[in-house]
Design a protein around this motif. Sequence first.
Motif, short mmCIF file in Angstrom:
data_model
loop_
_atom_site.label_atom_id
_atom_site.label_comp_id
_atom_site.label_asym_id
_atom_site.label_seq_id
_atom_site.Cartn_x
_atom_site.Cartn_y
_atom_site.Cartn_z
N THR A 12 0.83 -1.21 0.00
CA THR A 12 0.00 0.00 0.00
C THR A 12 0.86 1.25 0.00
O THR A 12 0.59 2.23 -0.70
CB THR A 12 -0.92 0.01 1.23
N PHE A 14 3.94 1.61 -1.21
CA PHE A 14 4.53 1.83 -2.52
C PHE A 14 3.50 2.35 -3.52
O PHE A 14 3.82 3.15 -4.40
CB PHE A 14 5.17 0.55 -3.04
N ASN A 15 2.26 1.92 -3.37
CA ASN A 15 1.23 2.36 -4.30
C ASN A 15 0.75 3.78 -4.05
O ASN A 15 -0.12 4.28 -4.76
CB ASN A 15 0.05 1.39 -4.28
N THR A 16 1.31 4.45 -3.03
CA THR A 16 1.04 5.87 -2.84
C THR A 16 2.06 6.73 -3.57
O THR A 16 1.91 7.94 -3.66
CB THR A 16 1.05 6.25 -1.35
N ASN A 17 3.12 6.11 -4.10
CA ASN A 17 4.18 6.87 -4.77
C ASN A 17 3.74 7.33 -6.16
O ASN A 17 3.17 6.55 -6.93
CB ASN A 17 5.45 6.03 -4.89
N ASP A 18 4.04 8.56 -6.48
CA ASP A 18 3.68 9.12 -7.78
C ASP A 18 4.34 8.33 -8.90
O ASP A 18 5.50 7.91 -8.79
CB ASP A 18 4.13 10.58 -7.86
N ARG A 21 2.58 3.83 -8.99
CA ARG A 21 1.52 3.10 -8.29
C ARG A 21 0.78 2.15 -9.22
O ARG A 21 0.67 2.41 -10.42
CB ARG A 21 0.54 4.08 -7.62
N ASP A 22 0.31 1.08 -8.63
CA ASP A 22 -0.52 0.11 -9.35
C ASP A 22 -1.97 0.59 -9.21
O ASP A 22 -2.62 0.33 -8.20
CB ASP A 22 -0.32 -1.28 -8.74
N GLU A 23 -2.46 1.27 -10.22
CA GLU A 23 -3.76 1.94 -10.13
C GLU A 23 -4.92 0.98 -9.96
O GLU A 23 -5.91 1.30 -9.31
CB GLU A 23 -3.99 2.80 -11.38
N ALA A 32 4.32 -2.68 -11.43
CA ALA A 32 3.22 -3.33 -10.73
C ALA A 32 3.47 -4.83 -10.58
O ALA A 32 3.24 -5.41 -9.52
CB ALA A 32 1.91 -3.09 -11.47
N SER A 35 6.24 -5.26 -7.94
CA SER A 35 5.85 -4.92 -6.57
C SER A 35 4.93 -5.98 -5.98
O SER A 35 5.03 -6.33 -4.79
CB SER A 35 5.20 -3.54 -6.51
N GLY A 82 4.94 10.29 -0.83
CA GLY A 82 4.51 9.96 -2.17
C GLY A 82 5.60 10.07 -3.22
O GLY A 82 5.32 10.02 -4.42
#
Length: 261
Positions: A12, A14-18, A21-23, A32, A35, A82
């Motif tokens: 979670t 890592f998925n906040t990083n600009d 992220r794995d949308e 993605a 990760s 982020g």
Amino acid sequence: MITEEALPTYLTMFNTNDAIRDETGGSTSPWAVWSRSWAAEENRHGDLLNKYLYLCGRVDMKQIEKTIQYLIGFGMDTGLEGSPYLGFIYASFQEKATAISHSNAAKQAKKHGDTNLAKICGIISSDERRHEEAYTKITNKLFDVDPDTTMLAVADMMRKNITMPASMMFDGKDRKLFHHFSCVSQRMGLYTGSDYADMLEFFIARWNVDKVTYGLSGEGRKAQDYVCNLVPKLRKLAVWAQARAKASPPVPFSWIFDGLV
């Protein structure tokens, strides 16, 4: 084990990083795919260690599960904001730290005759080394394409200190649980302030931090000087931390039936 079990917090995070992220949670982008596979390996580490502790019969699994519940619920405060630059630098340090601590745990287990635990920790340490190599190479590439932002990010992370993922752990009893755990780890030599200084020295050399001569702003050059001059200061702090850990009185851990460590 508690640190390894605190998924899905890390994925979670890592998925906040600009930009990386794995949308959708099922993206086929290279980041993605990596990760999610990385998170799956970390999850296996937690499962394996959890089963070992359950089967050994020497720990209070209810208290351990409470700690995992609290830790995941509390989340993490890593200061990554982020930023993928901060995220990859943090992961490089974190993976190397876990590789060191698991390796040292394997040595301790072997010394005391637990060959099964030694093998488990050795395998996990090997996984963490591969993870470390991946994030380290990514950061190398960041220095190639954007040295100024990357240099500023390294300095920013070092000013904040690399906070361990389990720094907010709580077992429902001890509000200073991570501090007490850290003192034991320091005394036993599983992970110490000297290891932290060694890691920074390693990454300065691996990323050629001291050799970057192009693409740096005035602030970037100041950040470079700060990072390159930090190792001696960390080594002095490590001596103080070791002395403090040795002087710390034994404390009860609810994980081991209130046994003193």
